[in-house]
Write a protein that holds these residues in place. Structure first.
Motif, mmCIF file in Angstrom:
data_model
loop_
_atom_site.group_PDB
_atom_site.id
_atom_site.type_symbol
_atom_site.label_atom_id
_atom_site.label_comp_id
_atom_site.label_asym_id
_atom_site.label_seq_id
_atom_site.Cartn_x
_atom_site.Cartn_y
_atom_site.Cartn_z
ATOM 1 N N ALA A 141 0.825 -1.379 -0.109
ATOM 2 C CA ALA A 141 0.113 0.021 -0.112
ATOM 3 C C ALA A 141 0.887 1.198 -0.087
ATOM 4 O O ALA A 141 0.493 2.311 -0.874
ATOM 5 N N LEU A 142 1.996 1.147 0.637
ATOM 6 C CA LEU A 142 2.820 2.424 0.884
ATOM 7 C C LEU A 142 3.364 2.804 -0.778
ATOM 8 O O LEU A 142 3.662 3.913 -0.948
ATOM 9 N N GLY A 143 3.658 1.578 -1.493
ATOM 10 C CA GLY A 143 4.030 1.996 -2.781
ATOM 11 C C GLY A 143 3.116 2.679 -3.627
ATOM 12 O O GLY A 143 3.288 3.511 -4.696
ATOM 13 N N GLU A 144 1.828 2.829 -3.197
ATOM 14 C CA GLU A 144 0.800 3.370 -3.855
ATOM 15 C C GLU A 144 0.785 5.071 -3.391
ATOM 16 O O GLU A 144 0.044 5.707 -4.254
ATOM 17 N N ILE A 145 0.979 5.311 -2.272
ATOM 18 C CA ILE A 145 1.160 6.597 -1.791
ATOM 19 C C ILE A 145 2.497 7.198 -1.245
ATOM 20 O O ILE A 145 2.603 7.826 -0.335
ATOM 21 N N TRP A 146 3.608 6.725 -2.044
ATOM 22 C CA TRP A 146 4.872 6.932 -1.830
ATOM 23 C C TRP A 146 5.354 8.373 -1.579
ATOM 24 O O TRP A 146 4.753 9.270 -2.249
#
Length: 243
Positions: A141-146
């Motif tokens: 998920a962090l990769g989507e809101i990096w």
């Protein structure tokens, strides 16, 4: 505990829990189906996630507070696919602290899908969870809101997590989010890694960010023992910025 999460590679399945998902049903029809036991209600909840009406969002918001964990889980999942799901950001973020770990994982996926930047602090904290599945879903998920501030924690996860599948997801996230500021550190780690997959990604990083001074590294990778790595290096070599 029954796993009520849906396969990530099939976000809109024709069937779920052994019954058809009633995507074409009206919101009122779906409201009535929610009163049915088991799979029919679960499938109706998922269908609400694809209804554009605000009434569907309101139903899901109420279900996200349901005392029954299975409905709460499915409601959070459906919020993640709803066109107006970002309006329920607070519910999704609150679900990241749910006592049921399956719901935490579902909330991670929903937060990533909705790109809820407000969820970043909680997602970053979940990288330290004792549950490997939670760490996996949180880093994805962090990769989507990096943001650049996330790099160090994900870098550490990619190197030190005890679960291989978590390390792999952290590596995928680092690859997806590599930038002019971070690529060199990643490249230097991966260029000699025993895994051909990471050496291929090292070649891809060279292709995207490398310059003429990196030509010796490229020449070495072109002679790699693995054919996939050699092919990736040769593709990178075709870029003019090395010459």
């Amino acid at each position: 505990m029954l796993d009520l999460s849906m396969p990530s590679d099939d976000p809109k399945p024709a069937q779920a829990f052994g019954v058809p998902v009633p995507y074409k049903a009206s919101v009122e029809d779906l409201r009535a189906r929610l009163e049915l036991p088991g799979p029919p209600a679960w499938a109706a909840c998922l269908a609400l996630g694809y209804k554009t009406e605000p009434e569907a969002l309101a139903l899901l918001a109420a279900l996200a507070k349901n005392p029954e964990w299975s409905m709460r889980n499915l409601a959070v999942q459906a919020l993640g696919t709803h066109p107006l799901g970002a309006q329920a950001a607070e519910l999704v973020i609150n679900a990241l602290a749910d006592p049921v770990l399956l719901i935490v994982r579902t909330a991670c996926d929903a937060a990533g899908r909705l790109r809820l930047s407000a969820a970043r602090t909680r997602l970053a904290a979940l990288l330290g969870s004792n549950e490997p599945q939670v760490r996996f879903h949180a880093v994805r998920a962090l990769g989507e809101i990096w943001t650049p501030e996330d790099h160090e924690a994900v870098w550490t996860l990619s190197r030190k997590d005890k679960a291989e599948f978590v390390r792999k997801e952290a590596e995928r996230t680092l690859r997806r989010t590599a930038s002019a500021q971070t690529w060199r550190r990643i490249f230097d780690r991966w260029k000699l890694d025993a895994l051909p997959r990471l050496r291929v990604w090292a070649c891809e990083l060279l292709s995207e960010f490398g310059q003429g001074g990196d030509l010796p590294e490229l020449r070495r990778l072109v002679r790699d023992r693995n054919a996939h790595v050699r092919k990736a290096a040769e593709l990178a070599a075709s870029h003019r910025h090395f010459f």
